[in-house]
Design a protein around this motif. Structure first.
Motif, short mmCIF file in Angstrom:
data_model
loop_
_atom_site.label_atom_id
_atom_site.label_comp_id
_atom_site.label_asym_id
_atom_site.label_seq_id
_atom_site.Cartn_x
_atom_site.Cartn_y
_atom_site.Cartn_z
N ASP A 116 0.85 -1.20 0.00
CA ASP A 116 0.00 0.00 0.00
C ASP A 116 0.88 1.25 0.00
OD1 ASP A 116 -2.13 1.72 0.12
OD2 ASP A 116 -2.45 1.47 2.28
N LEU A 117 1.03 1.87 -1.17
CA LEU A 117 1.85 3.07 -1.29
C LEU A 117 1.07 4.28 -0.81
CD1 LEU A 117 3.28 2.41 -4.87
CD2 LEU A 117 4.44 1.99 -2.69
N LYS A 118 1.71 5.13 -0.03
CA LYS A 118 1.04 6.32 0.51
C LYS A 118 1.84 7.56 0.17
CE LYS A 118 -1.19 4.12 4.51
NZ LYS A 118 -0.85 2.72 4.22
N ARG A 119 1.12 8.65 -0.12
CA ARG A 119 1.78 9.94 -0.31
C ARG A 119 2.48 10.32 0.98
NH1 ARG A 119 -0.81 12.71 -4.74
NH2 ARG A 119 -2.67 11.55 -5.38
N ASN A 143 6.07 11.23 -3.53
CA ASN A 143 5.27 12.40 -3.87
C ASN A 143 3.91 12.00 -4.42
OD1 ASN A 143 8.37 13.56 -4.94
ND2 ASN A 143 7.25 14.59 -3.30
N SER A 144 3.93 10.95 -5.23
CA SER A 144 2.68 10.45 -5.78
C SER A 144 2.95 9.08 -6.40
CB SER A 144 2.13 11.41 -6.84
OG SER A 144 0.80 11.08 -7.18
N SER A 145 1.89 8.36 -6.72
CA SER A 145 2.02 7.11 -7.47
C SER A 145 0.86 7.05 -8.44
CB SER A 145 2.04 5.90 -6.54
OG SER A 145 0.85 5.79 -5.79
N VAL A 286 -10.37 15.18 -3.97
CA VAL A 286 -10.50 14.56 -2.64
C VAL A 286 -11.68 13.60 -2.59
CG1 VAL A 286 -10.89 15.03 -0.19
CG2 VAL A 286 -9.32 16.46 -1.49
N ALA A 287 -12.75 13.95 -3.30
CA ALA A 287 -13.91 13.06 -3.34
C ALA A 287 -13.56 11.72 -3.98
CB ALA A 287 -15.06 13.72 -4.10
N LEU A 288 -12.66 11.76 -4.95
CA LEU A 288 -12.23 10.54 -5.63
C LEU A 288 -11.19 9.78 -4.83
CD1 LEU A 288 -12.03 11.97 -9.24
CD2 LEU A 288 -13.63 10.21 -8.45
N ASP A 289 -10.38 10.50 -4.06
CA ASP A 289 -9.34 9.89 -3.25
C ASP A 289 -9.14 10.73 -2.00
OD1 ASP A 289 -7.13 8.75 -2.07
OD2 ASP A 289 -5.76 9.13 -3.74
N ALA A 290 -9.73 10.27 -0.89
CA ALA A 290 -9.68 11.04 0.35
C ALA A 290 -8.28 11.17 0.91
CB ALA A 290 -10.59 10.38 1.40
N SER A 291 -7.33 10.36 0.41
CA SER A 291 -5.95 10.44 0.88
C SER A 291 -5.07 11.34 0.02
CB SER A 291 -5.33 9.03 0.92
OG SER A 291 -5.16 8.51 -0.39
N ASN A 292 -5.69 12.06 -0.92
CA ASN A 292 -4.90 12.96 -1.78
C ASN A 292 -4.53 14.21 -0.98
OD1 ASN A 292 -3.90 14.77 -3.75
ND2 ASN A 292 -4.99 13.62 -5.34
N ASN A 323 -1.52 10.95 7.81
CA ASN A 323 -0.09 10.97 8.13
C ASN A 323 0.18 12.13 9.09
OD1 ASN A 323 2.79 11.71 7.92
ND2 ASN A 323 2.87 10.16 6.30
N LYS A 324 0.57 11.83 10.31
CA LYS A 324 0.77 12.87 11.32
C LYS A 324 1.91 13.81 10.95
CE LYS A 324 -1.17 10.29 15.22
NZ LYS A 324 -0.92 9.72 16.56
N ASP A 325 2.95 13.27 10.31
CA ASP A 325 4.07 14.12 9.90
C ASP A 325 3.61 15.14 8.86
OD1 ASP A 325 5.86 12.88 11.61
OD2 ASP A 325 6.49 11.42 10.10
#
Length: 340
Positions: A116-119, A143-145, A286-292, A323-325
């Protein structure tokens, strides 16, 4: 053994540098470092072609095909030791080659399926940049995937240079995420790594025994034929906002559910002072990807400019849940003393 000393020194330097920034597993990253090798070969003019590779199985090294375009007899090397390449399975379009050697004594990299890759995820690039005899390390973040042909191409801030083609990008626990392959030109370059998921298809390809390996890769296409995630790079770097908006809109027309495409459109519109249009695009992203988090950051900045403290705070909470950071970075960007 004495010849391995430089690698341990380089890793120690990395760990010292990254101690306050990366939550790394030192032993696992050390193991990852030991899976990276050099790939060499003499070209027709007698010069030495070189790249990097990652051990992914018994006598198997994954690397880029483009480093084999000018050599007929390549080999794998570490320090003073060399191992002949006897065959290759080549996916020229994806620029990935799986080479086979004999008596390669190195353990393979750890690979986690469906990672699971995360920004903002912390990563480490390990390769032989500039042909250095010992692998060099570069810390950064994702930065992105981008979803592309059955995998996710990674764009990161972990720099690599000539000679690192075919090297590895690893998470902070030493898991192999992808193969470093290409970058944009200039000082503010974007660095791209190919997905490790493509290894499964690579292993099914016919075995070849003849070099050089010729064939164009997708990232070498003409600009208007490249994937959209590549087409947006230079306009964004060069701050050519009208061109970025045009490309982003074309991307949306073809793939309207792509969160990154909507972010890029918002980015272009915001920089052209079309704030209302930018907000719509960011919200769609954001609606399409809440983690953007890229879109969340910009929505927060727009809300702060409008004096909307409630939205600024809500976005801070949303980012902190991801991500808290990054939430701390968001607060710092907006000038909040502790958190927004």
């Amino acid at each position: 053994m004495p010849k391995f000393t430089p690698r341990f020194i380089l890793l120690a330097a990395l760990l010292a540098f990254a101690q306050n920034a990366l939550a790394i597993d030192q032993q696992k990253v050390l193991s990852a470092l030991q899976t990276v090798v050099m790939v060499r070969g003499y070209n027709d003019t007698g010069g030495l072609s070189y790249g990097s590779g990652v051990v992914v199985g018994e006598n198997k090294v994954m690397t880029n095909c483009h480093i084999f375009r000018s050599t007929k007899q390549p080999w794998v090397a570490r320090g003073e030791d060399s191992y002949d390449i006897v065959s290759v399975q080549a996916d020229r379009w994806h620029d990935l080659c799986l080479v086979s050697t004999i008596n390669l004594p190195f353990k393979p990299a750890t690979i986690i399926k469906n990672h699971d890759l995360k920004r903002g995820q912390e990563i480490i690039s390990i390769g032989h940049s500039n042909g250095a005899p010992s692998p060099l390390t570069s810390a950064g973040i994702i930065n992105s995937s981008y979803t592309f042909e059955g995998g996710r191409v990674i764009r990161s801030s972990a720099a690599f240079r000539m000679g690192a083609s075919g090297s590895g990008i690893f998470d902070t626990e030493g898991n192999l995420l992808g193969i470093n392959t290409f970058k944009t030109p200039g000082r503010h370059a974007y660095f791209y790594s190919l997905p490790i998921e493509w290894l499964a298809d690579l292993e099914k390809l016919p075995v070849e025994t003849t070099f050089p390996i010729k064939g164009k890769a997708f990232w070498e296409e003409d600009d208007d034929k490249k994937p959209f995630f590549m087409q947006i790079a230079l306009p964004e770097i060069n701050q050519d906002w009208p061109k970025l908006a045009k490309i982003a809109q074309s991307w949306i027309d073809i793939d309207p559910k792509n969160s990154d495409a909507w972010y890029e459109l918002g980015n272009a519109q915001e920089n052209m002072q079309k704030i209302d249009e930018a907000k719509i695009a960011y919200k769609k992203s954001v609606a399409l990807d809440a983690s953007n988090t890229d879109s969340l950051f910009r929505l927060g900045a727009i809300a702060q400019s409008a004096g909307d403290k409630v939205v600024v705070h809500d976005i801070n909470v949303a980012i902190a849940n991801i991500n808290k950071d990054l939430a701390q970075e968001y607060s710092h960007m907006l000038g909040c003393e502790t958190e927004c």
